[in-house]
Design a protein around this motif. Sequence first.
Motif, PDB file in Angstrom:
ATOM      1  N   ASP A   1      71.021  77.590 -25.296  1.00 57.34           N
ATOM      2  CA  ASP A   1      72.289  78.114 -25.099  1.00 57.34           C
ATOM      3  C   ASP A   1      73.415  77.857 -26.296  1.00 57.34           C
ATOM      4  OD1 ASP A   1      71.386  79.819 -22.945  1.00 57.34           O
ATOM      5  OD2 ASP A   1      72.533  78.199 -21.531  1.00 57.34           O
TER       6      ASP A   1
ATOM      7  N   LYS B   1      66.199  77.908 -28.838  1.00 61.46           N
ATOM      8  CA  LYS B   1      65.333  77.970 -30.315  1.00 61.46           C
ATOM      9  C   LYS B   1      65.144  76.634 -30.552  1.00 61.46           C
ATOM     10  CE  LYS B   1      68.631  77.598 -33.683  1.00 61.46           C
ATOM     11  NZ  LYS B   1      69.524  77.895 -34.669  1.00 61.46           N
TER      12      LYS B   1
ATOM     13  N   GLU C   1      62.883  81.715 -31.715  1.00 59.89           N
ATOM     14  CA  GLU C   1      64.003  81.937 -30.804  1.00 59.89           C
ATOM     15  C   GLU C   1      63.122  82.893 -29.785  1.00 59.89           C
ATOM     16  OE1 GLU C   1      67.759  82.288 -32.326  1.00 59.89           O
ATOM     17  OE2 GLU C   1      67.206  82.193 -34.371  1.00 59.89           O
TER      18      GLU C   1
ATOM     19  N   HIS D   1      69.130  81.387 -24.083  1.00 69.35           N
ATOM     20  CA  HIS D   1      68.630  81.537 -25.387  1.00 69.35           C
ATOM     21  C   HIS D   1      67.971  80.124 -25.778  1.00 69.35           C
ATOM     22  CE1 HIS D   1      67.883  83.287 -29.131  1.00 69.35           C
ATOM     23  NE2 HIS D   1      68.337  82.391 -29.602  1.00 69.35           N
TER      24      HIS D   1
ATOM     25  N   ASP E   1      64.754  84.596 -25.513  1.00 71.35           N
ATOM     26  CA  ASP E   1      65.651  84.511 -24.512  1.00 71.35           C
ATOM     27  C   ASP E   1      64.724  84.229 -23.342  1.00 71.35           C
ATOM     28  OD1 ASP E   1      67.761  85.123 -25.813  1.00 71.35           O
ATOM     29  OD2 ASP E   1      67.537  87.167 -25.684  1.00 71.35           O
TER      30      ASP E   1
END
Length: 357
Positions: free
Chosen positions: A159, A146, A71, A144, A73
């Motif tokens: 997101d 992931k 993960e 975000h 940002d």
Amino acid sequence: MTKQFIFPTILCCLISSISFAQQVRAPFNTETWNLENAETKIEQYMGRSSILLKNGSIVVKDVQFLNGTIEVDINFPADRNFPGLSFRGQDPQNYESFYIRPHQSGNPDACQYTPDLNGFAGWQLYYGEGYGKAVELQPDQWHHLKMVVKGELADVYFDDMEQPLLHINRLKGDFPAGFIGLNSGSGVHFANYSYQLDETDYLITAEGKPDDKTVAEWELSELLDNQFFADKTQVDRSLAGQLHWTSHPTESTGLLNIARYTKAEKDKTTVVARLRINTEQDQIKGLRFGYSDEVMVFVNGKLQYMGNTVFRSRDYRYLGTIGYFDAVFLDLKKGENEVWFVVKENFGGWGLQARYF
């Protein structure tokens, strides 16, 4: 009855807490990251402690990732760029990757999964469903990202952490555990990087075989100088005995990713892919094919076709993605025939596929 009901609930909570405990944060500093192969700056940006990755690749130190979760940002400008994640990395030329294209926001190729094999990213070979998808990419704000990797499968979230943006149903690199990291070609900020290792031994299923009309195996020559076939319209068939040939299966789609088997060198990005076809009588046989990036097709030593699908070679929008877009009619003679596809790579994926019709 009460105990049987409570026990699974407690167990699920325990598993959840164990899973949470395994999440590892990787702060951006020289103790945690190898920053030597990139231009970087560690700074506060829009309220978050971040790293500005100006150009290059950075790798988390001492981590071998096979399965698990990554993960981070990400905050990017609207410029043409390809920032993203690398995982299962073996060396700087061999790894799995997922990246976004901020300049293609909202378009079907706004994001991309591809393996990098021997220095060639295969985005021209792997495109469409399962490899990319349209997504709105808002510049200069935090998003975000992931990725969840399980054996040959991966899900990418952007997101929305409930619904995957992209489901990858077959990772193409076939790599063992390897490094994880970040890549960018120009200034992009990353923050809050973390990973979780999953020790589960996921089942890897054998990839299916192409249908009967699709070429399922090719013979490849060694790497050749790019000028080896320049201006040739005919080659002596005795040349076949001077070349070294190895046999390789295609993927289930019929694609032969040449970069998987051949490592290019300066001014040497050319190989011959050979088919040997036996027929009991003279005949004309149609063959549809796709290639990347340049091809010459010889049938029994005579040139029958030349083509060029280099990125932007036809107009500024031309991607050069591979497909069964071209055809050649093979003039086959009774007995054994040799069909040579001389394939030269330029950029974006080195591949070949063919099927009879």
